[in-house]
Design an enzyme around this catalytic site. Structure first.
Site, PDB file in Angstrom:
ATOM      1  N   THR A  43      47.821   6.598  31.885  1.00  0.00           N
ATOM      2  CA  THR A  43      48.395   5.602  30.877  1.00  0.00           C
ATOM      3  C   THR A  43      49.651   4.751  31.650  1.00  0.00           C
ATOM      4  O   THR A  43      49.509   3.401  31.743  1.00  0.00           O
ATOM      5  CB  THR A  43      49.020   5.980  29.516  1.00  0.00           C
ATOM      6  OG1 THR A  43      47.932   6.806  29.151  1.00  0.00           O
ATOM      7  CG2 THR A  43      49.459   4.670  28.864  1.00  0.00           C
ATOM      8  N   TYR A 106      39.540   4.217  20.403  1.00  0.00           N
ATOM      9  CA  TYR A 106      38.579   3.316  19.479  1.00  0.00           C
ATOM     10  C   TYR A 106      37.457   3.805  18.813  1.00  0.00           C
ATOM     11  O   TYR A 106      37.373   3.542  17.824  1.00  0.00           O
ATOM     12  CB  TYR A 106      38.408   2.064  20.492  1.00  0.00           C
ATOM     13  CG  TYR A 106      37.664   1.058  19.719  1.00  0.00           C
ATOM     14  CD1 TYR A 106      38.554   0.118  19.086  1.00  0.00           C
ATOM     15  CD2 TYR A 106      36.351   0.796  19.631  1.00  0.00           C
ATOM     16  CE1 TYR A 106      37.777  -0.930  18.267  1.00  0.00           C
ATOM     17  CE2 TYR A 106      35.858  -0.321  18.943  1.00  0.00           C
ATOM     18  CZ  TYR A 106      36.425  -1.178  18.409  1.00  0.00           C
ATOM     19  OH  TYR A 106      36.159  -2.088  17.586  1.00  0.00           O
ATOM     20  N   ARG A 137      48.344   6.550  20.809  1.00  0.00           N
ATOM     21  CA  ARG A 137      47.402   5.536  21.416  1.00  0.00           C
ATOM     22  C   ARG A 137      45.878   5.510  21.139  1.00  0.00           C
ATOM     23  O   ARG A 137      45.522   4.426  21.228  1.00  0.00           O
ATOM     24  CB  ARG A 137      47.787   5.772  22.982  1.00  0.00           C
ATOM     25  CG  ARG A 137      49.105   5.226  23.665  1.00  0.00           C
ATOM     26  CD  ARG A 137      48.997   5.308  25.140  1.00  0.00           C
ATOM     27  NE  ARG A 137      50.438   4.747  25.670  1.00  0.00           N
ATOM     28  CZ  ARG A 137      50.680   3.741  26.181  1.00  0.00           C
ATOM     29  NH1 ARG A 137      49.807   2.566  25.846  1.00  0.00           N
ATOM     30  NH2 ARG A 137      51.611   3.378  26.352  1.00  0.00           N
ATOM     31  N   ILE A 202      54.416  16.168  32.371  1.00  0.00           N
ATOM     32  CA  ILE A 202      53.600  15.055  32.960  1.00  0.00           C
ATOM     33  C   ILE A 202      54.703  13.724  32.358  1.00  0.00           C
ATOM     34  O   ILE A 202      54.332  13.242  31.229  1.00  0.00           O
ATOM     35  CB  ILE A 202      52.084  14.494  32.791  1.00  0.00           C
ATOM     36  CG1 ILE A 202      51.378  15.676  33.332  1.00  0.00           C
ATOM     37  CG2 ILE A 202      51.596  13.075  33.366  1.00  0.00           C
ATOM     38  CD1 ILE A 202      49.811  15.798  32.977  1.00  0.00           C
TER      39      ILE A 202
END
Length: 294
Positions: A43, A106, A137, A202
């Protein structure tokens, strides 16, 4: 192999294209500063606006420049299972050490759909896979039970846990098999997750404070928890600043103002910081003695 400060690497651009010279400089700087692993094309690396060809080339380039000195975990996720398999296969072919695969965004699949998505990827590509759970997200989250099922698959080795929810993390770790890697994907909870068996993060902030982030984890694993906690709280103002707007807008701007990348470019729909937040960021970096570009 995958432990400590793993940077969610930014992707520098120049005139709308990937700036490979700047990317190489970032790779070398991170290795010199002690970063424990590189994570390109996540991302923070603006993977959503990289073409598949660019995505594969960036991963290949980073692997070649690292030359085995530290692990490379390639971002490979997609909301299309076929595309995720394609990107994972490409990562394996160029020699990435593992790949990071996000929950499909989505589509909003069911828990069974999420399980089948990741199972299809790991069945198709024999490369260690780290799941990436970031419902903020993607609008979906792996349940602790689904995470437990996935942890039993041979190539699923861990999770980048980015919910920021410590209760969820505890319940998830209760369900997964022994040895499953808990990797923070949220700088604010990275230290807390260590108490649940976390192995590192991360990290977004590692793009600008790689040495400090490495030392926080190294201190913790060496048994000096007091020093690790001190470093964590020293970094907390940086974490807040890196999320004044959507990631990676602030961290990329910070890297530019610190002189770590020569150009400050994003790809739409990401855009530069608002003038108020840009001023706030510059003032903050100046107060820390890190402002190089005035």
């Amino acid at each position: 192999m995958f432990r400590g400060s793993m940077v969610a690497l930014i992707t520098p651009f120049k005139n709308g294209e990937v700036d490979y010279e700047a990317l190489e400089n970032l790779v070398e700087w991170h290795i010199a500063e002690g970063t424990d692993a590189l994570v390109p094309c996540g991302t923070t690396g603006e993977s959503a606006t990289l073409s598949h060809a660019e995505h594969k080339e960036v991963v290949s380039f980073v692997v070649k420049k690292v030359r085995g000195r530290i692990p490379v975990i390639a971002g490979t996720g997609s909301n299309s299972t076929r595309e995720a398999i394609e990107l994972a296969q490409a990562a394996k072919e160029v020699g990435a050490d593992a790949h990071l695969s996000i929950t499909p965004y989505y589509n909003k699949p069911t828990q069974e759909g999420l399980y089948l998505h990741f199972k299809a990827i790991q069945d198709a590509v024999a490369l260690p896979m780290i799941l990436y759970n970031v419902p903020g997200r993607t609008a979906v989250s792996l349940s602790p039970e689904t995470m437990g099922r996935l942890s039993e698959l041979p190539h699923v080795i861990g999770v980048k846990e980015a919910t920021g929810d410590l209760k969820y993390a505890a319940e998830m770790m209760e369900k997964v098999k022994s040895g499953f890697l808990l990797i923070s994907g949220d700088d604010f909870t990275a230290y807390a997750l260590l108490a649940m068996g976390g192995v590192g993060a991360i990290s977004v902030t590692a793009n600008i404070l790689p040495k400090q982030n490495h030392e926080m984890f190294a201190s913790y694993f060496a048994g000096d928890r007091e020093r690790a906690q001190k470093i964590f709280f020293e970094m907390l103002p940086f974490h807040r600043m890196m999320f004044v707007e959507t990631n990676p807008i602030p961290v990329k701007a910070a890297a530019y103002y610190m002189g770590r990348i020569p150009n400050l470019e994003y790809r739409l729909p990401l855009c530069p910081l608002s003038s108020a937040n840009e001023a706030k960021l510059r003032d903050f970096l100046k107060s820390q003695g890190l402002l190089k570009i005035s």
